[in-house]
Scaffold this motif. Structure first.
Motif, PDB file in Angstrom:
ATOM      1  N   LYS A 176       0.829  -1.213   0.000  1.00 50.52           N
ATOM      2  CA  LYS A 176       0.000   0.000   0.000  1.00 50.52           C
ATOM      3  C   LYS A 176       0.861   1.260   0.000  1.00 50.52           C
ATOM      4  O   LYS A 176       0.365   2.359  -0.225  1.00 50.52           O
ATOM      5  N   LEU A 177       2.144   1.065   0.272  1.00 45.88           N
ATOM      6  CA  LEU A 177       3.032   2.228   0.374  1.00 45.88           C
ATOM      7  C   LEU A 177       3.888   2.420  -0.871  1.00 45.88           C
ATOM      8  O   LEU A 177       4.417   3.503  -1.116  1.00 45.88           O
ATOM      9  N   ILE A 178       4.031   1.348  -1.648  1.00 50.61           N
ATOM     10  CA  ILE A 178       4.893   1.440  -2.830  1.00 50.61           C
ATOM     11  C   ILE A 178       4.063   1.824  -4.052  1.00 50.61           C
ATOM     12  O   ILE A 178       3.057   1.190  -4.363  1.00 50.61           O
ATOM     13  N   SER A 179       4.497   2.876  -4.729  1.00 46.83           N
ATOM     14  CA  SER A 179       3.783   3.355  -5.917  1.00 46.83           C
ATOM     15  C   SER A 179       4.560   3.020  -7.180  1.00 46.83           C
ATOM     16  O   SER A 179       5.750   2.679  -7.126  1.00 46.83           O
ATOM     17  N   LEU A 180       3.908   3.165  -8.302  1.00 50.01           N
ATOM     18  CA  LEU A 180       4.577   2.990  -9.584  1.00 50.01           C
ATOM     19  C   LEU A 180       5.767   3.935  -9.697  1.00 50.01           C
ATOM     20  O   LEU A 180       6.801   3.598 -10.277  1.00 50.01           O
ATOM     21  N   SER A 181       5.601   5.100  -9.119  1.00 45.90           N
ATOM     22  CA  SER A 181       6.669   6.091  -9.159  1.00 45.90           C
ATOM     23  C   SER A 181       7.955   5.556  -8.532  1.00 45.90           C
ATOM     24  O   SER A 181       9.053   5.811  -9.034  1.00 45.90           O
ATOM     25  N   ASP A 182       7.813   4.777  -7.450  1.00 47.98           N
ATOM     26  CA  ASP A 182       8.994   4.208  -6.790  1.00 47.98           C
ATOM     27  C   ASP A 182       9.741   3.274  -7.738  1.00 47.98           C
ATOM     28  O   ASP A 182      10.977   3.274  -7.796  1.00 47.98           O
ATOM     29  N   VAL A 183       8.982   2.476  -8.472  1.00 49.98           N
ATOM     30  CA  VAL A 183       9.588   1.544  -9.426  1.00 49.98           C
ATOM     31  C   VAL A 183      10.317   2.314 -10.529  1.00 49.98           C
ATOM     32  O   VAL A 183      11.470   2.018 -10.863  1.00 49.98           O
ATOM     33  N   VAL A 184       9.638   3.297 -11.070  1.00 48.93           N
ATOM     34  CA  VAL A 184      10.218   4.093 -12.163  1.00 48.93           C
ATOM     35  C   VAL A 184      11.477   4.825 -11.699  1.00 48.93           C
ATOM     36  O   VAL A 184      12.478   4.871 -12.407  1.00 48.93           O
ATOM     37  N   GLN A 185      11.434   5.371 -10.488  1.00 52.74           N
ATOM     38  CA  GLN A 185      12.600   6.071  -9.948  1.00 52.74           C
ATOM     39  C   GLN A 185      13.812   5.159  -9.906  1.00 52.74           C
ATOM     40  O   GLN A 185      14.919   5.543 -10.286  1.00 52.74           O
ATOM     41  N   VAL A 186      13.614   3.929  -9.436  1.00 49.98           N
ATOM     42  CA  VAL A 186      14.724   2.983  -9.325  1.00 49.98           C
ATOM     43  C   VAL A 186      15.296   2.649 -10.699  1.00 49.98           C
ATOM     44  O   VAL A 186      16.504   2.610 -10.886  1.00 49.98           O
ATOM     45  N   LEU A 187      14.427   2.432 -11.678  1.00 46.79           N
ATOM     46  CA  LEU A 187      14.887   1.899 -12.961  1.00 46.79           C
ATOM     47  C   LEU A 187      15.197   2.972 -14.010  1.00 46.79           C
ATOM     48  O   LEU A 187      16.082   2.776 -14.843  1.00 46.79           O
ATOM     49  N   ASP A 188      14.504   4.078 -13.969  1.00 49.08           N
ATOM     50  CA  ASP A 188      14.738   5.129 -14.978  1.00 49.08           C
ATOM     51  C   ASP A 188      15.152   6.463 -14.372  1.00 49.08           C
ATOM     52  O   ASP A 188      15.295   7.441 -15.102  1.00 49.08           O
ATOM     53  N   GLY A 189      15.321   6.504 -13.060  1.00 50.39           N
ATOM     54  CA  GLY A 189      15.687   7.763 -12.415  1.00 50.39           C
ATOM     55  C   GLY A 189      14.552   8.769 -12.508  1.00 50.39           C
ATOM     56  O   GLY A 189      13.430   8.416 -12.853  1.00 50.39           O
TER      57      GLY A 189
END
Lengths: 144, 144
Positions: free
Chosen positions: B73-86
């Motif tokens: 519930k705390l992890i967003s798509l944005s977190d994933v994108v930040q890790v992989l594409d900055g």
DNA sequence: TTAATAAAGGACAATTATATCCTTTATTAA
DNA sequence: TTAATAAAGGATATAATTGTCCTTTATTAA
């Protein structure tokens, strides 16, 4: 968002439009200096844009690149992007699925629709003439 | 829009979330089959996501990848994108200028703001839990 | 405690995007 | 008509991204 080619291409086209708006043709050297792009690479990009009638070119002394004023009102950013990056930006799936639509959507399909539509609309409605005019009124930058 | 790494990463994470939501850990083999991605390449991506605590992993038999329900519930798509594409997708200039802001804007800067904000908002507000729930209710696809 | 399992990690290969160099073609103006 | 100019085009180089292979490390269950 866009490929390097497309970024350089957009900057080049905006610069050419600006100059054509004051009846100046511009050479590759002048363009790549004005937008701070690698010259030979920019040449390739301009060749594509020329072949696709986004810009016109003339060889020889007093030659260069230009856009006819009548055309300027008809050519949109979308036309430039289509030539250099294809229509992937419009039709491509955010998650990279080769097919993704209302019937077989990826989990983000519907969430992307509005964003895509807004982007599409912006690119399609912004003409080179509008940008040339903007450049007159405001101090926009094409290089840092 | 996103890199291949990010596309695979997003698909993988959504699949893992879906499975974790029904208390199932999943192995790399199962994941890359489920999302139709190159296995070894997907492994690298999952390593990054594990290091950055987007997903958890366990080695050995009955090991695999998972996401804790509380985290989901705390992890967003944005977190994933930040890790992989900055954060280039948020801060990068549409025309590729290394600096582009209100003071020194490119000609498209203000036209991109709304689109950027909408994308940002969508990615930040969409949590993995929401997507796991969506996957239960609707037949969304993670491969063609 | 050992064999099997699965992620982590290092090294390398292939592909694509980005970029350069040099020659050719067209045009102009002296 | 020639020399200079500037785009077009071909060949090649470099860098980044994408992708594979193989070994190592950790964990489990028999």
């Amino acid at each position: 968002m866009f490929s390097k080619s497309c970024e350089y291409g957009l900057r080049a086209v905006i610069f050419i439009a600006q100059q054509s708006n004051i009846d100046e043709k511009v050479s590759l050297t002048v363009i790549s200096e004005a937008i701070d792009s690698p010259q030979a690479f920019t040449a390739k990009i301009l060749q594509q844009l020329t072949k696709n009638n986004v810009v016109k070119s003339l060889k020889g002394p007093s030659g260069g690149f230009y856009i006819e004023k009548t055309q300027m009102k008809l050519i949109s950013l979308s036309d430039v992007v289509q030539v250099l990056d294809g229509n992937n930006i419009y039709t491509g799936c955010g998650l990279g699925l080769s097919q993704c639509n209302e019937e077989e959507p990826c989990p983000l399909h519907f969430k992307f629709i509005k964003i895509r539509e807004d982007l599409k609309s912006m690119l399609q409605t912004t003409t080179l003439f509008m940008l040339a005019k903007d450049m007159k009124q405001t101090n926009f930058f094409l290089k840092v």
